[in-house]
Scaffold this active site. Structure first.
Site, short mmCIF file in Angstrom:
data_model
loop_
_atom_site.label_atom_id
_atom_site.label_comp_id
_atom_site.label_asym_id
_atom_site.label_seq_id
_atom_site.Cartn_x
_atom_site.Cartn_y
_atom_site.Cartn_z
N HIS B 106 0.70 -1.43 -0.81
CA HIS B 106 -0.48 0.03 0.02
C HIS B 106 0.68 0.93 -0.67
CE1 HIS B 106 -3.75 2.12 0.88
NE2 HIS B 106 -2.57 3.06 1.42
N SER B 146 -2.74 -5.53 6.77
CA SER B 146 -1.37 -4.77 7.83
C SER B 146 -0.93 -3.86 6.88
CB SER B 146 0.31 -5.72 6.59
OG SER B 146 1.13 -4.87 6.84
N LEU B 148 1.15 -2.16 5.63
CA LEU B 148 2.03 -2.27 4.49
C LEU B 148 1.98 -3.15 3.76
CD1 LEU B 148 5.41 -3.44 6.72
CD2 LEU B 148 5.45 -1.08 5.63
N GLU B 149 0.82 -3.94 3.56
CA GLU B 149 0.38 -4.89 2.40
C GLU B 149 -1.15 -4.51 1.76
OE1 GLU B 149 1.86 -8.68 3.11
OE2 GLU B 149 2.80 -8.09 5.19
N MET B 150 -2.09 -4.40 2.30
CA MET B 150 -3.71 -3.98 1.64
C MET B 150 -3.56 -2.87 2.13
SD MET B 150 -5.06 -7.57 0.70
CE MET B 150 -3.96 -8.99 -0.66
#
Lengths: 362, 362
Positions: B106, B146, B148-150
């Site tokens: 993201h 997360s 940092l991710e989705m």
């Protein structure tokens, strides 16, 4: 060319004015019977999709070229980051686009215009909202090199592909007889060949081909209305649009969020004042799958998009029932994507250039 | 051109002849006989992949659940941005991972560890490099939430899925009999069911199953060496790894770029000093497709990765020819991914929550 355009535009304006006065009849129609000659009228304006992959100019399509093009279409290693592929923004799982206002590219930058669907794009008169690429092979080279999108260079793309021997084999099979096969031009041709296969027959095609039961009576009424109101003056032909350039806000300018002032559309291609805020008429196949709408991607509701077209292009506030019928017709344009088996891509090798992410240590 | 080729070939031949005489010890082994009981020894240490989808705990696998899980796996709308799907980092076209040092999530944030392959992951003792998720259904919930991710929330994911009636139908079919079907738990179970199908039989399996000709004699020598040197002490079982936790740098610490000081591995799960710099042994199936290597993703060359394992885990500087044989064996672990047909995802509706990109106006 400009002359033809101008003449055409004057004629269109006259046509729309005439149509505006004919409004009551159209309303009466909405609840009325379906014209007996509906198919004949439709066939004079639209065209059913072919049952085979269409030919494209200067690029004979072969199974080898399609297979290579499919691999390239899905390969994120043609982007500088190694993160983005054609399918990132032209997702075949979601209507051939990304369902975003405008796409996200290299470094999470936001693009300037809504990503058009790649489905049936082979039938458009030219590519991009402003028609700046004459065909899909010219189009394919754009995003790869755009700093906002894949941010790569042709040299780096070719070095990447040449580092994987299987790609060399595939290019050899697809471009047999050419001296230099792994080239940026051939990459673009292969992608075009794959994209030419992305043709989505819809219930509307079955109706055009003679199947009366393929679309509902609401869809038939919507189709009749679509032609009668003049929508089909711009949205015609095989792609129900995508065949010509028209002023967005012909009768009345839309709001500036829908038509931002700083994007003058085709003006940036021709530098002709006549082309200010002129865009290629959106091809409407699969439009129900490709929200949000317009080049600005600001409108999420298809009904609202149709209503905006009514006021801006027809100078008419469409009634709710009319909008419903038009949307019913548009739903008949949702087609079937042929099964796409995910390609297995060649593995990188020791000589594969590392993506910009690694180089920059980002 | 032919001349250059010939010259090169002669040179290579000369080089190989020189090497053959220059490396007596390694050559002795390499050229030596392949143990007659190689398969028996291998079967005591490894296990061939099953020919059917394996069962998973507390999640009966059905075709409906697999189909739903495949759709969810490919759906970018389960991320807050609408840009990232499971397949963004676990790309089935490129070995089930993303071929990046660490993944991009993201807002183009870079993740802390290299994305492991999803292929055959169902056989790992636990998921993630530190084993913090006990199975794939627990794992699936991590990246969705997360930042940092989705960067999404379970509530937003479920609201998104519930806005699309076709998803509700698919959840109903997959979780028939349950009171509340469209849930975050069920999303995770469906994804686990799909991932359990991602099993990739390799030449090594054919060898284990009795086909002597399935792997080359170099690969057989490499396999013998892999067991003799002790690699298989950690990299054993059905996934040739993924079954236990071991200190990275058991004999000698690797350089800090390969083993960054701030990532203590399983210590963050157990808070036990014994688990400092302990990681799950990497499962080695398809390792030739999943560069770069180690949790840090800093090593791109499989030979270099093998050499690092020699010094850090075995306390031994492996000879070049030994590394070559071990890599030959590792290549026999590259399997076949069953054909994955890209799913056609449900269209968004007027009630679908807009992605964070639109909400934030980013």
């Amino acid at each position: 060319m400009a002359c033809v355009h101008n003449a055409r535009r004057s004629f269109m304006r006259m046509l729309f004015t005439m149509m505006a006065t004919a409004l009551p009849a159209a309303t009466a129609f909405a609840a009325g019977p379906i014209p007996a000659d509906l198919r004949e009228k439709a066939l004079a304006t639209f065209k059913a999709l072919p049952s085979t992959t269409p030919a494209v100019a200067n690029n004979p399509i072969t199974p080898e070229k399609i297979a290579l093009g499919k691999a390239l279409f899905f390969d994120p290693r043609i982007s500088a980051s190694g993160v983005l592929s054609c399918s990132s923004c032209h997702n075949l799982a979601t209507g051939g686009d990304d369902n975003l206002e405008t796409s996200i590219g290299h470094g999470w930058q936001k693009g300037p215009r809504n990503a058009p669907t790649v489905l049936n794009a082979v039938f458009n008169i030219a590519q991009f909202w402003d028609g700046r690429a004459e065909d899909l092979k010219a189009q394919a080279k754009g995003p790869v090199q755009s700093g906002l999108e894949m941010a790569n260079t042709p040299g780096q793309v070719i070095a990447t592909l040449k580092s994987m021997p299987i790609y060399a084999e595939w290019f050899n099979a697809a471009f047999r007889g050419e001296a230099d096969r792994v080239t940026f031009d051939n990459l673009a041709k292969a992608i075009e060949a794959f994209e030419a296969t992305l043709v989505t027959p819809a219930p509307f095609d079955a109706f055009l081909n003679g199947d009366d039961g393929a679309i509902t009576s609401e869809q038939k009424q919507g189709l009749a209305l679509f032609m009668e109101k003049g929508c089909s003056s711009c949205h015609s032909g095989i792609n129900v649009g995508g065949e010509g350039y028209y002023s967005f806000g012909l009768i009345e300018k839309p709001s500036t969020d829908v038509l931002p002032e700083n994007d003058k559309g085709r003006f940036s291609v021709t530098n002709s004042a006549d082309d200010s805020y002129v865009f290629r008429a959106a091809p409407l196949r699969n439009v129900a799958l490709t929200a949000p709408y317009f080049h600005s991607g600001k409108v999420w509701d298809l009904k609202q998009a149709v209503a905006i077209m009514g006021t801006t292009q027809l100078g008419e506030e469409l009634k709710a029932q009319e909008v419903d019928l038009l949307v019913a017709f548009l739903n008949s344009l949702t087609g079937e994507v042929a099964e796409v088996v995910l390609p297995i891509l060649p593995a990188e090798t020791a000589t594969t250039p590392r993506s910009a992410l690694q180089i920059l240590g980002k």
